[in-house]
Motif scaffolding. Sequence first.
Motif, PDB file in Angstrom:
ATOM      1  N   THR A   5       0.783  -1.238  -0.080  1.00  0.00           N
ATOM      2  CA  THR A   5       0.196   0.230  -0.055  1.00  0.00           C
ATOM      3  C   THR A   5       0.742   1.255   0.218  1.00  0.00           C
ATOM      4  O   THR A   5       0.368   2.165  -0.755  1.00  0.00           O
ATOM      5  CB  THR A   5      -0.964   0.131   1.172  1.00  0.00           C
ATOM      6  N   ILE A   6       2.005   1.356   0.887  1.00  0.00           N
ATOM      7  CA  ILE A   6       2.922   2.441   0.756  1.00  0.00           C
ATOM      8  C   ILE A   6       3.495   2.536  -0.595  1.00  0.00           C
ATOM      9  O   ILE A   6       3.366   3.801  -1.047  1.00  0.00           O
ATOM     10  CB  ILE A   6       3.594   2.183   1.963  1.00  0.00           C
ATOM     11  N   TYR A   7       3.985   1.539  -1.292  1.00  0.00           N
ATOM     12  CA  TYR A   7       4.492   1.625  -2.141  1.00  0.00           C
ATOM     13  C   TYR A   7       3.653   2.262  -3.487  1.00  0.00           C
ATOM     14  O   TYR A   7       3.822   3.073  -4.441  1.00  0.00           O
ATOM     15  CB  TYR A   7       4.892   0.176  -2.814  1.00  0.00           C
ATOM     16  N   TYR A   8       2.354   1.623  -3.300  1.00  0.00           N
ATOM     17  CA  TYR A   8       1.386   2.007  -4.274  1.00  0.00           C
ATOM     18  C   TYR A   8       1.081   3.664  -4.140  1.00  0.00           C
ATOM     19  O   TYR A   8       1.215   4.231  -5.102  1.00  0.00           O
ATOM     20  CB  TYR A   8      -0.050   1.715  -4.054  1.00  0.00           C
ATOM     21  N   TYR A   9       1.101   4.133  -2.880  1.00  0.00           N
ATOM     22  CA  TYR A   9       0.817   5.827  -2.766  1.00  0.00           C
ATOM     23  C   TYR A   9       2.037   6.439  -3.202  1.00  0.00           C
ATOM     24  O   TYR A   9       1.960   7.653  -3.729  1.00  0.00           O
ATOM     25  CB  TYR A   9       0.404   6.102  -1.269  1.00  0.00           C
ATOM     26  N   ILE A  10       3.247   6.098  -3.102  1.00  0.00           N
ATOM     27  CA  ILE A  10       4.445   6.738  -3.594  1.00  0.00           C
ATOM     28  C   ILE A  10       4.519   6.742  -5.131  1.00  0.00           C
ATOM     29  O   ILE A  10       4.878   7.746  -5.471  1.00  0.00           O
ATOM     30  CB  ILE A  10       5.665   5.897  -2.853  1.00  0.00           C
ATOM     31  N   MET A  11       4.131   5.421  -5.549  1.00  0.00           N
ATOM     32  CA  MET A  11       4.566   5.403  -7.034  1.00  0.00           C
ATOM     33  C   MET A  11       3.353   6.036  -7.916  1.00  0.00           C
ATOM     34  O   MET A  11       3.435   6.071  -9.394  1.00  0.00           O
ATOM     35  CB  MET A  11       4.685   3.853  -7.361  1.00  0.00           C
ATOM     36  N   ARG A  12       2.364   6.053  -7.437  1.00  0.00           N
ATOM     37  CA  ARG A  12       1.010   6.495  -8.303  1.00  0.00           C
ATOM     38  C   ARG A  12       1.418   8.073  -8.717  1.00  0.00           C
ATOM     39  O   ARG A  12       1.565   8.945  -7.914  1.00  0.00           O
ATOM     40  CB  ARG A  12      -0.308   6.254  -7.695  1.00  0.00           C
ATOM     41  N   LYS A  13       1.160   8.234  -9.860  1.00  0.00           N
ATOM     42  CA  LYS A  13       1.081   9.513 -10.388  1.00  0.00           C
ATOM     43  C   LYS A  13       0.224   9.574 -11.691  1.00  0.00           C
ATOM     44  O   LYS A  13       0.133   8.706 -12.240  1.00  0.00           O
ATOM     45  CB  LYS A  13       2.584  10.098 -10.794  1.00  0.00           C
ATOM     46  N   LEU A  14      -0.077  10.719 -11.984  1.00  0.00           N
ATOM     47  CA  LEU A  14      -1.020  10.852 -13.178  1.00  0.00           C
ATOM     48  C   LEU A  14       0.037  11.303 -14.589  1.00  0.00           C
ATOM     49  O   LEU A  14       0.644  11.918 -14.802  1.00  0.00           O
ATOM     50  CB  LEU A  14      -1.958  12.175 -13.355  1.00  0.00           C
ATOM     51  N   ILE A  22      -8.703  20.763 -10.503  1.00  0.00           N
ATOM     52  CA  ILE A  22      -8.101  20.138  -9.484  1.00  0.00           C
ATOM     53  C   ILE A  22      -6.633  19.756  -9.779  1.00  0.00           C
ATOM     54  O   ILE A  22      -6.394  19.540 -10.888  1.00  0.00           O
ATOM     55  CB  ILE A  22      -9.027  18.790  -8.949  1.00  0.00           C
ATOM     56  N   ASN A  23      -5.506  19.453  -8.823  1.00  0.00           N
ATOM     57  CA  ASN A  23      -4.465  19.151  -9.236  1.00  0.00           C
ATOM     58  C   ASN A  23      -4.373  17.718  -8.932  1.00  0.00           C
ATOM     59  O   ASN A  23      -5.393  16.823  -8.514  1.00  0.00           O
ATOM     60  CB  ASN A  23      -3.364  19.794  -8.410  1.00  0.00           C
ATOM     61  N   ASP A  24      -3.235  17.187  -9.287  1.00  0.00           N
ATOM     62  CA  ASP A  24      -3.081  15.571  -9.123  1.00  0.00           C
ATOM     63  C   ASP A  24      -3.210  14.928  -7.806  1.00  0.00           C
ATOM     64  O   ASP A  24      -3.946  14.016  -7.447  1.00  0.00           O
ATOM     65  CB  ASP A  24      -1.612  15.394  -9.638  1.00  0.00           C
ATOM     66  N   GLU A  26      -5.295  16.392  -5.275  1.00  0.00           N
ATOM     67  CA  GLU A  26      -6.779  16.536  -5.381  1.00  0.00           C
ATOM     68  C   GLU A  26      -7.301  15.183  -6.253  1.00  0.00           C
ATOM     69  O   GLU A  26      -8.375  14.613  -5.468  1.00  0.00           O
ATOM     70  CB  GLU A  26      -7.151  17.576  -5.728  1.00  0.00           C
ATOM     71  N   PHE A  27      -6.885  15.007  -7.279  1.00  0.00           N
ATOM     72  CA  PHE A  27      -7.505  13.920  -7.992  1.00  0.00           C
ATOM     73  C   PHE A  27      -7.562  12.651  -7.133  1.00  0.00           C
ATOM     74  O   PHE A  27      -8.419  11.850  -6.987  1.00  0.00           O
ATOM     75  CB  PHE A  27      -6.759  13.744  -9.358  1.00  0.00           C
ATOM     76  N   PHE A  28      -6.177  12.184  -6.799  1.00  0.00           N
ATOM     77  CA  PHE A  28      -6.023  10.836  -5.961  1.00  0.00           C
ATOM     78  C   PHE A  28      -6.805  10.967  -4.757  1.00  0.00           C
ATOM     79  O   PHE A  28      -7.269   9.998  -4.269  1.00  0.00           O
ATOM     80  CB  PHE A  28      -4.651  10.801  -5.631  1.00  0.00           C
ATOM     81  N   GLU A  29      -6.970  12.087  -4.094  1.00  0.00           N
ATOM     82  CA  GLU A  29      -7.878  12.301  -2.775  1.00  0.00           C
ATOM     83  C   GLU A  29      -9.339  11.920  -3.148  1.00  0.00           C
ATOM     84  O   GLU A  29     -10.020  11.084  -2.511  1.00  0.00           O
ATOM     85  CB  GLU A  29      -7.630  13.678  -2.184  1.00  0.00           C
ATOM     86  N   ILE A  30      -9.797  12.361  -4.228  1.00  0.00           N
ATOM     87  CA  ILE A  30     -11.153  12.151  -4.498  1.00  0.00           C
ATOM     88  C   ILE A  30     -11.284  11.057  -5.005  1.00  0.00           C
ATOM     89  O   ILE A  30     -12.354  10.174  -4.767  1.00  0.00           O
ATOM     90  CB  ILE A  30     -11.236  13.130  -5.780  1.00  0.00           C
ATOM     91  N   GLU A  31     -10.452  10.244  -5.789  1.00  0.00           N
ATOM     92  CA  GLU A  31     -10.422   8.757  -6.247  1.00  0.00           C
ATOM     93  C   GLU A  31     -10.510   7.836  -4.997  1.00  0.00           C
ATOM     94  O   GLU A  31     -11.352   6.995  -4.997  1.00  0.00           O
ATOM     95  CB  GLU A  31      -9.158   8.511  -7.142  1.00  0.00           C
ATOM     96  N   ASP A  32      -9.734   8.178  -4.142  1.00  0.00           N
ATOM     97  CA  ASP A  32      -9.875   7.334  -2.904  1.00  0.00           C
ATOM     98  C   ASP A  32     -11.220   7.210  -2.228  1.00  0.00           C
ATOM     99  O   ASP A  32     -11.690   6.387  -1.974  1.00  0.00           O
ATOM    100  CB  ASP A  32      -8.929   7.641  -1.760  1.00  0.00           C
ATOM    101  N   ASN A  58      -8.940   2.128 -12.410  1.00  0.00           N
ATOM    102  CA  ASN A  58      -8.666   1.759 -13.684  1.00  0.00           C
ATOM    103  C   ASN A  58      -9.094   2.920 -14.943  1.00  0.00           C
ATOM    104  O   ASN A  58      -9.037   2.416 -15.833  1.00  0.00           O
ATOM    105  CB  ASN A  58      -9.098   0.278 -14.170  1.00  0.00           C
ATOM    106  N   ASN A  59      -9.956   3.822 -14.231  1.00  0.00           N
ATOM    107  CA  ASN A  59     -10.287   4.638 -15.266  1.00  0.00           C
ATOM    108  C   ASN A  59      -9.592   5.906 -15.183  1.00  0.00           C
ATOM    109  O   ASN A  59      -8.773   6.339 -14.005  1.00  0.00           O
ATOM    110  CB  ASN A  59     -12.046   5.151 -14.612  1.00  0.00           C
ATOM    111  N   ASP A  60      -9.680   6.716 -16.194  1.00  0.00           N
ATOM    112  CA  ASP A  60      -8.860   7.951 -16.204  1.00  0.00           C
ATOM    113  C   ASP A  60      -9.751   9.266 -15.769  1.00  0.00           C
ATOM    114  O   ASP A  60      -9.467  10.365 -15.573  1.00  0.00           O
ATOM    115  CB  ASP A  60      -8.272   8.256 -17.501  1.00  0.00           C
ATOM    116  N   ALA A  61     -10.849   8.875 -15.380  1.00  0.00           N
ATOM    117  CA  ALA A  61     -11.808   9.926 -14.810  1.00  0.00           C
ATOM    118  C   ALA A  61     -12.357   9.605 -13.450  1.00  0.00           C
ATOM    119  O   ALA A  61     -12.459   8.302 -13.118  1.00  0.00           O
ATOM    120  CB  ALA A  61     -13.122   9.946 -15.906  1.00  0.00           C
ATOM    121  N   LEU A  62     -12.840  10.581 -12.775  1.00  0.00           N
ATOM    122  CA  LEU A  62     -13.473  10.357 -11.457  1.00  0.00           C
ATOM    123  C   LEU A  62     -14.932  10.168 -11.755  1.00  0.00           C
ATOM    124  O   LEU A  62     -15.806  11.013 -11.503  1.00  0.00           O
ATOM    125  CB  LEU A  62     -12.927  11.644 -10.835  1.00  0.00           C
TER     126      LEU A  62
END
Length: 153
Positions: A5-14, A22-24, A26-32, A58-62
């Motif tokens: 899980t830690i690796y997932y959060y460190i490595m994820r980027k858009l 929204i910035n990246d 904020e995108f991940f915050e909303i996605e979660d 798996n989607n590029d949209a929220l």
Amino acid sequence: MSLQTIYYYIMRKLLYNVYSNINDDEFFEIEDKLVKLESAIARILQPKHWRLTNTVRNNDALIIDLTCRDGEFYGNIGVEFEDKPQKKTFRFYVTKSFDEKNKRYFIRTDIFSNKEFSCFENNINDFVFAALKQFDDWSRYNIIYYGTVISLG
């Protein structure tokens, strides 16, 4: 939190952000938040033969989008992020359609729009059942006379 899980959060980027307001991060915050909501909605709808078109992760949209086939009718129930300045709001929608003679007849309504995520916390069952009721209440007549028609050819 697991190492995975830690690796997932460190490595994820858009690779790119499809939203203007929204910035990246904020995108991940909303996605979660949507991932948790997606699970709650799917638990209600999957026994009724609604299926996720794609997971939020798996989607590029929220967006959360579930579909069904009910006889001649097709349906969608979903939640989408509304990309508005200085707001983080959502729309909850339901659609119903059918195809006939190379035309698609389609109707859509919002159960709500312009609502903050917190409105889901205690009301998701009510919203989902309101969407299901609306879907069931629409007849062919309603779809033809109050909806939209597009050519499939």
